[in-house]
Design a protein around this motif. Structure first.
Motif, PDB file in Angstrom:
ATOM      1  N   ARG A 151       9.412  -9.210   8.304  1.00  0.00           N
ATOM      2  CA  ARG A 151      10.173  -8.939   6.829  1.00  0.00           C
ATOM      3  C   ARG A 151       9.546  -7.900   6.206  1.00  0.00           C
ATOM      4  O   ARG A 151      10.123  -6.985   5.728  1.00  0.00           O
ATOM      5  N   LEU A 152       8.457  -8.024   6.049  1.00  0.00           N
ATOM      6  CA  LEU A 152       7.174  -7.022   5.435  1.00  0.00           C
ATOM      7  C   LEU A 152       7.683  -5.461   5.825  1.00  0.00           C
ATOM      8  O   LEU A 152       7.723  -4.589   5.173  1.00  0.00           O
ATOM      9  N   LEU A 153       7.306  -5.452   7.103  1.00  0.00           N
ATOM     10  CA  LEU A 153       7.441  -4.089   7.856  1.00  0.00           C
ATOM     11  C   LEU A 153       8.883  -3.475   8.308  1.00  0.00           C
ATOM     12  O   LEU A 153       9.043  -2.347   8.651  1.00  0.00           O
ATOM     13  N   GLY A 154       9.817  -4.589   8.178  1.00  0.00           N
ATOM     14  CA  GLY A 154      11.137  -4.147   8.794  1.00  0.00           C
ATOM     15  C   GLY A 154      11.990  -3.485   7.509  1.00  0.00           C
ATOM     16  O   GLY A 154      13.022  -2.736   7.504  1.00  0.00           O
ATOM     17  N   ASP A 155      11.503  -3.668   6.393  1.00  0.00           N
ATOM     18  CA  ASP A 155      12.132  -3.129   5.231  1.00  0.00           C
ATOM     19  C   ASP A 155      11.313  -1.832   4.924  1.00  0.00           C
ATOM     20  O   ASP A 155       9.949  -1.849   4.653  1.00  0.00           O
ATOM     21  N   ILE A 175      10.967   0.175   2.361  1.00  0.00           N
ATOM     22  CA  ILE A 175      10.238   0.044   1.218  1.00  0.00           C
ATOM     23  C   ILE A 175       8.992  -0.906   0.953  1.00  0.00           C
ATOM     24  O   ILE A 175       7.865  -0.185   0.722  1.00  0.00           O
ATOM     25  N   THR A 176       9.209  -1.830   1.461  1.00  0.00           N
ATOM     26  CA  THR A 176       7.891  -2.501   1.499  1.00  0.00           C
ATOM     27  C   THR A 176       6.918  -2.290   2.335  1.00  0.00           C
ATOM     28  O   THR A 176       5.689  -2.480   2.139  1.00  0.00           O
ATOM     29  N   ALA A 177       7.551  -1.858   3.592  1.00  0.00           N
ATOM     30  CA  ALA A 177       6.560  -1.209   4.656  1.00  0.00           C
ATOM     31  C   ALA A 177       5.707  -0.221   3.962  1.00  0.00           C
ATOM     32  O   ALA A 177       4.532  -0.028   4.307  1.00  0.00           O
ATOM     33  N   MET A 188       7.047   1.183  10.787  1.00  0.00           N
ATOM     34  CA  MET A 188       6.452   0.492  11.912  1.00  0.00           C
ATOM     35  C   MET A 188       7.387  -0.387  12.851  1.00  0.00           C
ATOM     36  O   MET A 188       8.230  -0.890  11.980  1.00  0.00           O
ATOM     37  N   ASN A 189       7.440  -0.356  14.284  1.00  0.00           N
ATOM     38  CA  ASN A 189       8.488  -1.246  14.938  1.00  0.00           C
ATOM     39  C   ASN A 189       7.744  -2.159  15.469  1.00  0.00           C
ATOM     40  O   ASN A 189       6.914  -2.032  16.100  1.00  0.00           O
ATOM     41  N   GLU A 232      -1.212   0.856   0.771  1.00  0.00           N
ATOM     42  CA  GLU A 232      -2.511  -0.077   0.305  1.00  0.00           C
ATOM     43  C   GLU A 232      -3.434  -0.187   1.488  1.00  0.00           C
ATOM     44  O   GLU A 232      -4.523  -0.345   1.153  1.00  0.00           O
ATOM     45  N   ALA A 233      -3.005  -0.126   2.898  1.00  0.00           N
ATOM     46  CA  ALA A 233      -3.723  -0.244   3.854  1.00  0.00           C
ATOM     47  C   ALA A 233      -4.428   0.972   4.449  1.00  0.00           C
ATOM     48  O   ALA A 233      -5.050   1.036   5.461  1.00  0.00           O
ATOM     49  N   GLY A 234      -4.093   1.948   3.598  1.00  0.00           N
ATOM     50  CA  GLY A 234      -4.887   3.367   3.775  1.00  0.00           C
ATOM     51  C   GLY A 234      -4.201   4.309   4.949  1.00  0.00           C
ATOM     52  O   GLY A 234      -4.749   5.140   5.191  1.00  0.00           O
ATOM     53  N   LEU A 235      -2.918   3.924   5.178  1.00  0.00           N
ATOM     54  CA  LEU A 235      -2.025   5.014   6.073  1.00  0.00           C
ATOM     55  C   LEU A 235      -1.664   6.088   5.129  1.00  0.00           C
ATOM     56  O   LEU A 235      -1.071   5.977   3.937  1.00  0.00           O
ATOM     57  N   PRO A 236      -1.588   7.405   5.538  1.00  0.00           N
ATOM     58  CA  PRO A 236      -1.166   8.512   5.087  1.00  0.00           C
ATOM     59  C   PRO A 236       0.435   8.575   4.978  1.00  0.00           C
ATOM     60  O   PRO A 236       1.060   8.199   6.030  1.00  0.00           O
ATOM     61  N   ILE A 237       1.129   8.716   3.510  1.00  0.00           N
ATOM     62  CA  ILE A 237       2.623   8.620   4.105  1.00  0.00           C
ATOM     63  C   ILE A 237       3.184   9.897   3.069  1.00  0.00           C
ATOM     64  O   ILE A 237       2.633  10.343   2.262  1.00  0.00           O
TER      65      ILE A 237
END
Ligand code: ADP
Length: 447
Positions: free
Chosen positions: A111-115, A117-119, A287-288, A125-130
């Motif tokens: 759920r977290l990563l499938g959306d 916006i929340t992904a 993320m898939n 927050e986890a330090g990935l560049p976006i």
């Protein structure tokens, strides 16, 4: 270890999972629609259960029918493959509630990563560049304000988007109202929610994605990247591993960032982080939380069977190696071969009158097709994946050219001629392509 796995999918991926199970000594249950009674995955499985009529909604997306099939046959686990229910958190939850293991991450992670916006929030927050982006947009006016802030061009995306749907680009303010309305309408037609948001639109990026494996004990490794920039309509056509755009230190750098992020998010099982890459910088896209179509090129280069690892991780095993144990050998390329007219891309289902797949050293063909098989018109038009592996990119290209020449598929039109044309282009040979190159190339051929 599991004794019996139900494969909740069809086509080449169902066969792919069956093969991994067989080699692990695990029995398999195939499920199929009425239209797939003669499919190869059904023939090879230990048991098969018909779960409904041809339409996907009545069969491969029919959650109660699939779970009932697992209960009746006594399967301990369900592998969802890709597409269909593979990213459906409600399904994963239902499966677990029935005491059956879902081979994939848990429902909360899905759920977290499938959306999107929340992904994006979790990734940041986890330090990935976006890319720069907006929260959920509620009106055309809000979209205009955010576009002003981010700077044009921008892309409006559905938060639940997938398969390249629900995305619209705007180059200036006059295009916002239409992009917003269209993206929302497409999202409403295809996804559970019509909520859209906005991102900065990058104009010449490559699509580079990182494959990861994470076990239940917090161990995370990456298996390097795949370059999937050869796309049409935001759909991948040819993928390669490693990316010709990265050197070893860039690979290690993004690999470390990804490993830390995945450990922080607490994700478990196989997954892929998709990035856009432009001017030496990565921008996380999504993320898939499942196996990817193009996973075999990573398997070729690393020698790791990703489906077996998914099964082992779901059964509670620890990753059997550390990052230092992963060696990257040579170069692999995959062509997705579709039963389509190579000019118009109109699907071309029908009977395969003759089939001869290429072989030889470094050639792998993942396909459910056999001579005399009739491709049903109800599903995806991908009928085969051709994967080649060789010591260098040049050698892999030569091997791909000869393997495509050897392929015989009669009775339906396929995209093989398109692949032959692409790999003969100087820009492809020199790896000078971005995500728009294929569409530009095809336009230049129209006349
Ligand atoms: P989906 O979930 O529908 O596959 P993605 O978010 O993965 O959508 O994006 C699919 C493709 O759309 C990417 O591979 C890329 O070609 C293009 N794309 C997505 N976001 C952007 C962006 N911010 N800038 C440029 N192209 C983008």
């Amino acid at each position: 270890m599991f004794e019996k796995i139900l494969i909740a999918n069809r086509g080449e991926v169902a066969l792919r999972i069956h093969r991994a199970c067989r080699e692990m000594g695990i029995r398999t249950v195939a499920v199929h629609s009425e239209a797939d009674a003669n499919a190869m995955h059904v023939r090879l499985a230990d048991e098969a259960v018909c779960i409904g009529p041809a339409r996907s909604a009545d069969s491969y997306l029919n959650k109660p029918a699939i779970i009932s099939a697992a209960i009746i046959t006594g399967a301990d686990a369900i592998h969802p493959g890709f597409g269909f229910l593979s990213e459906n958190a409600d399904f994963a939850e239902m499966v677990e509630k029935h005491g059956i293991t879902f081979i994939g991450p848990n429902a909360a992670q899905m759920r977290l990563l499938g959306d999107k916006i929340t992904a994006r929030k979790a990734a940041k927050e986890a330090g990935l560049p976006i890319t720069e982006g907006s929260p959920a947009l509620n009106s055309v006016d809000e979209a205009k304000q955010w576009a002003q802030k981010i700077g044009y061009p921008i892309i409006i995306k559905a938060k639940d988007g997938g398969g390249g749907k629900g995305m619209k680009i705007a180059f200036d303010e006059s295009q916002i109202a239409e992009a917003y309305t269209m993206a929302k309408a497409e999202a409403k037609a295809s996804f559970p929610s019509d909520v859209v948001y906005m991102e900065k639109y990058l104009q010449h990026p490559r699509h580079i994605e990182m494959q990861i494996l994470a076990d239940k004990f917090g161990n995370v490794i990456h298996l390097g990247e795949r370059d999937c920039s050869i796309q049409r309509n935001n759909q991948k056509v040819i993928e390669e591993c490693p990316s010709p755009a990265l050197n070893q230190s860039q690979r290690e750098e993004i690999g470390e960032i990804v490993r830390k992020a995945i450990a922080k998010i607490g994700y478990c099982n196989a997954g892929t982080l998709e990035f856009l890459y432009e001017n030496g910088k990565f921008y996380f896209m999504e993320m898939n939380t499942r196996l990817q179509v193009e996973h075999p090129i990573t398997e070729a280069v690393t020698g790791i069977d990703i489906v077996k690892e998914q099964i082992r991780i779901a059964a509670g095993a620890q990753l059997g190696y550390t990052q230092e144990d992963i060696k990257f050998n040579g170069h692999a390329i995959e062509c997705r071969i579709n039963a389509e007219d190579p000019q118009t891309f109109i699907p071309c289902p029908g009977k395969i009158t003759e089939w001869h797949a290429p072989g030889g050293l470094g050639v792998r063909v993942d396909s459910e097709i056999y001579s005399g098989y009739t491709i049903p018109p109800y599903y995806d038009s991908m009928i085969a994946k051709l994967i080649v592996h060789a010591g260098t990119r040049n050698a892999a290209l030569m091997r791909l050219r000869r393997a495509l020449e050897e392929f015989v598929i009669m009775g339906v039109k396929t995209t093989i001629p398109l692949h032959q044309e692409i790999i003969a282009q100087p820009e492809y040979i020199d790896a000078q392509y971005d995500i728009h190159w294929l569409e530009k190339f095809m336009k230049s051929q129209e006349k």
